[in-house]
Scaffold this motif. Structure first.
Motif: not given
Length: 66
Positions: A1-21
């Motif tokens: 996975m390219h750096g930009l795609a991985l960064g977006r995935r990470r950011d999306g995971l963080r947001e979902a994780a904070r929302q109790q997913h």
């Protein structure tokens, strides 16, 4: 996975994780454990595993039991 795609995935995971997913919490824990896309941090990995486990995530429970 390219750096930009991985960064977006990470950011999306963080947001979902904070929302109790719980799956996002589990996946974020694995990123911290492996250091993929984030600075490796075992304490944060365990913290996110506990959060996922508390919400009933079976793989997180199994990983914590090891």
């Amino acid at each position: 996975m390219h750096g930009l795609a991985l960064g977006r995935r990470r950011d999306g995971l963080r947001e979902a994780a904070r929302q109790q997913h719980r799956e996002a919490q589990f996946l974020l824990a694995n990123l911290y454990e492996t250091g993929k896309g984030v600075q490796q941090n075992q304490e944060r990995a365990i913290e996110w595993l506990h959060r996922a486990s508390d919400l009933g995530h079976e793989r997180a429970k199994a990983q914590l039991a090891m």
